[in-house]
Scaffold this active site. Structure first.
Site, short mmCIF file in Angstrom:
data_model
loop_
_atom_site.label_atom_id
_atom_site.label_comp_id
_atom_site.label_asym_id
_atom_site.label_seq_id
_atom_site.Cartn_x
_atom_site.Cartn_y
_atom_site.Cartn_z
NE ARG A 107 -10.20 -5.71 4.25
CZ ARG A 107 -9.05 -4.88 4.29
NH1 ARG A 107 -8.61 -4.46 3.02
NH2 ARG A 107 -8.37 -4.82 5.27
CB VAL A 108 -14.28 -1.16 2.46
CG1 VAL A 108 -13.62 0.27 2.65
CG2 VAL A 108 -14.94 -1.23 1.21
N GLY A 109 -11.24 -1.67 3.45
CA GLY A 109 -10.15 -1.70 4.60
C GLY A 109 -9.92 -0.26 5.14
CG ASP A 110 -6.37 0.93 6.72
OD1 ASP A 110 -6.49 0.15 6.09
OD2 ASP A 110 -5.37 1.70 7.38
CB THR B 88 0.59 0.60 5.20
OG1 THR B 88 0.75 -0.91 4.57
CG2 THR B 88 2.06 0.83 5.98
N GLY B 89 -1.19 -1.35 6.73
CA GLY B 89 -1.17 -2.57 7.65
C GLY B 89 -2.38 -3.53 7.83
CB THR B 90 -3.94 -6.03 9.66
OG1 THR B 90 -3.25 -5.63 10.78
CG2 THR B 90 -3.35 -7.34 9.25
N GLY B 91 -5.93 -3.48 7.92
CA GLY B 91 -6.90 -2.52 7.95
C GLY B 91 -7.85 -2.46 9.03
CB THR C 156 -0.89 -0.03 1.28
OG1 THR C 156 -1.91 -1.13 1.09
CG2 THR C 156 -1.41 1.34 1.51
N1 ASP Z 1 -4.22 -1.22 5.19
C1 ASP Z 1 -4.49 -1.99 3.91
C2 ASP Z 1 -5.79 -2.73 3.81
O1 ASP Z 1 -6.07 -2.99 4.80
C3 ASP Z 1 -3.44 -3.02 3.40
C4 ASP Z 1 -2.08 -2.53 3.55
O2 ASP Z 1 -1.61 -1.62 4.17
O3 ASP Z 1 -1.05 -3.14 2.95
O4 ASP Z 1 -6.55 -2.71 2.85
#
Ligand code: ASP
Length: 354
Positions: free
Chosen positions: A249-252, A272-275, A221
């Site tokens: 699915r929608v992330g952060d 960036t990370g587990t949204g 990301t």
């Molecule tokens: N944060 C992003 C999401 O959860 C993924 C990522 O940062 O790689 O969609």
């Protein structure tokens, strides 16, 4: 006798008031000119290209060069805009475009696949001066989702548009559309197959088994935060989400306050990370709040939020800058592609934990 001294005292007083004291002159003029001359204000841009299993042992020298060059190109584009007196908003948007167009990152070209074997892209942008924001979620044909997010911000009263409606609207504004195949990359597809084999949703970059998924660390990301010569802060984030994510699915990343936040009073942040964990903690807004209401420094605020995320079981990182152009980042993964460029001449690019 006293009549003799009166003219003398008057003359001496006049002389002293006319004579310029160099010390006084310097100390009285310097701060005021520093405050009023905008060209003396620092401007800066900080970016990330994703966090995860990014280890030196997994990178070839060629890969290191490729990432370094692309991150530098992205930084230079944004920095040039700031140097020419452009806005932080333009700087973060154009910087993200460079990374969206590169298959090295999980945004635009190079976006990951969802569980249905499709690409659904999310992006958001925020103006720290007005708190105006724009976002798109789950778009499938927009080459540069951050451009559509900007259109939502500039040309509607809304903050977020999703799916087909977002695409139809973006088309009206001449945003470039592409066939879904544009986003296909072989490496990403392999990554999906491996993730599906394990029936597991994986954070981009994070190897379930580092040896088997050694190439995972190649993508990420993307995010950018900038402060311009007028002291305006902007932040933006663009992503393909997480490999094997459930369709829809929608992330952060497109959620203001979760993946992206900017406020001239405090800071700008991109995550960036587990949204899901960044949504649950409202990570970027929480960072700003810790500065505003708890008087924590930018670094302390970021570290605090990343710890909250880690305690909940989430992974990832954030890059940020504050209203004085101080740069900071924090992550709980092995690495994060990141860098910044400042008007004081600093230019830094890093990948690993250090
Ligand atoms: N944060 C992003 C999401 O959860 C993924 C990522 O940062 O790689 O969609």
């Amino acid at each position: 006798m006293k009549y003799f001294f009166y003219p003398l005292i008057l003359f001496t007083t006049l002389l002293l008031s006319c004579k310029k004291d160099p010390t006084t002159e310097q100390s009285s003029e310097k701060p005021s000119s520093a405050m009023t001359t905008s060209s003396e204000k620092h401007y800066a841009i900080v970016i990330h290209g994703g966090a995860g299993t990014i280890k030196k042992a997994n990178m070839t020298p060629e890969q290191e060069i490729a990432y370094k060059e692309k991150l530098q190109e992205a930084l230079n584009v944004g920095y040039q805009i700031l140097e020419n007196g452009g806005s932080a908003l333009d700087a973060v948007q154009k910087t993200i475009n460079i990374m969206e167009d590169s298959p090295l990152f999980n945004a635009g070209k190079g976006a990951v696949y969802n569980s249905a074997g499709e690409h659904e892209l999310d992006a958001s942008i925020m103006d720290g001066n007005t708190l105006n924001s724009g976002a798109v979620a789950g778009v499938k044909h927009i080459k540069n989702p951050i451009n559509a997010a900007r259109i939502v911000m500039d040309s509607t009263h809304h903050v977020m548009m999703a799916g087909q409606g977002a695409e139809d609207f973006a088309k009206l504004y001449g945003i470039e559309m592409v066939d879904v195949s544009y986003f296909d990359t072989e490496k990403r597809y392999e990554q999906l197959l491996k993730a599906q084999e394990r029936e597991k949703i994986v954070l981009d970059h994070t190897s379930m088994n580092t040896d088997e998924l050694i190439d995972d660390h190649k993508y990420g990301t993307v995010g950018a935060v900038a402060i311009d010569k007028n002291g305006n802060i902007a932040a933006a984030t663009s992503t393909g989400g997480m490999t094997n994510k459930k369709y829809g699915r929608v992330g952060d990343s497109p959620i203001i306050g979760a993946g992206t936040y900017a406020n001239n009073k405090t800071c700008g942040v991109s995550a960036t990370g587990t949204g899901e964990f960044f949504i649950r903690t409202l990570a970027t807004h929480e960072t700003s709040n810790l500065m505003q209401y708890k008087n924590l420094s930018l670094q302390e605020s970021l570290d605090n939020v990343i710890k909250q995320i880690g305690d909940l079981g989430g992974d990832g990182g954030m890059v940020a800058l504050d209203k004085d152009a101080n740069i900071a980042w924090s992550f709980n993964t092995e690495g994060m592609y990141r860098g910044y460029k400042k008007s004081n001449g600093e230019n830094v690019i890093k990948f690993y934990e250090e």
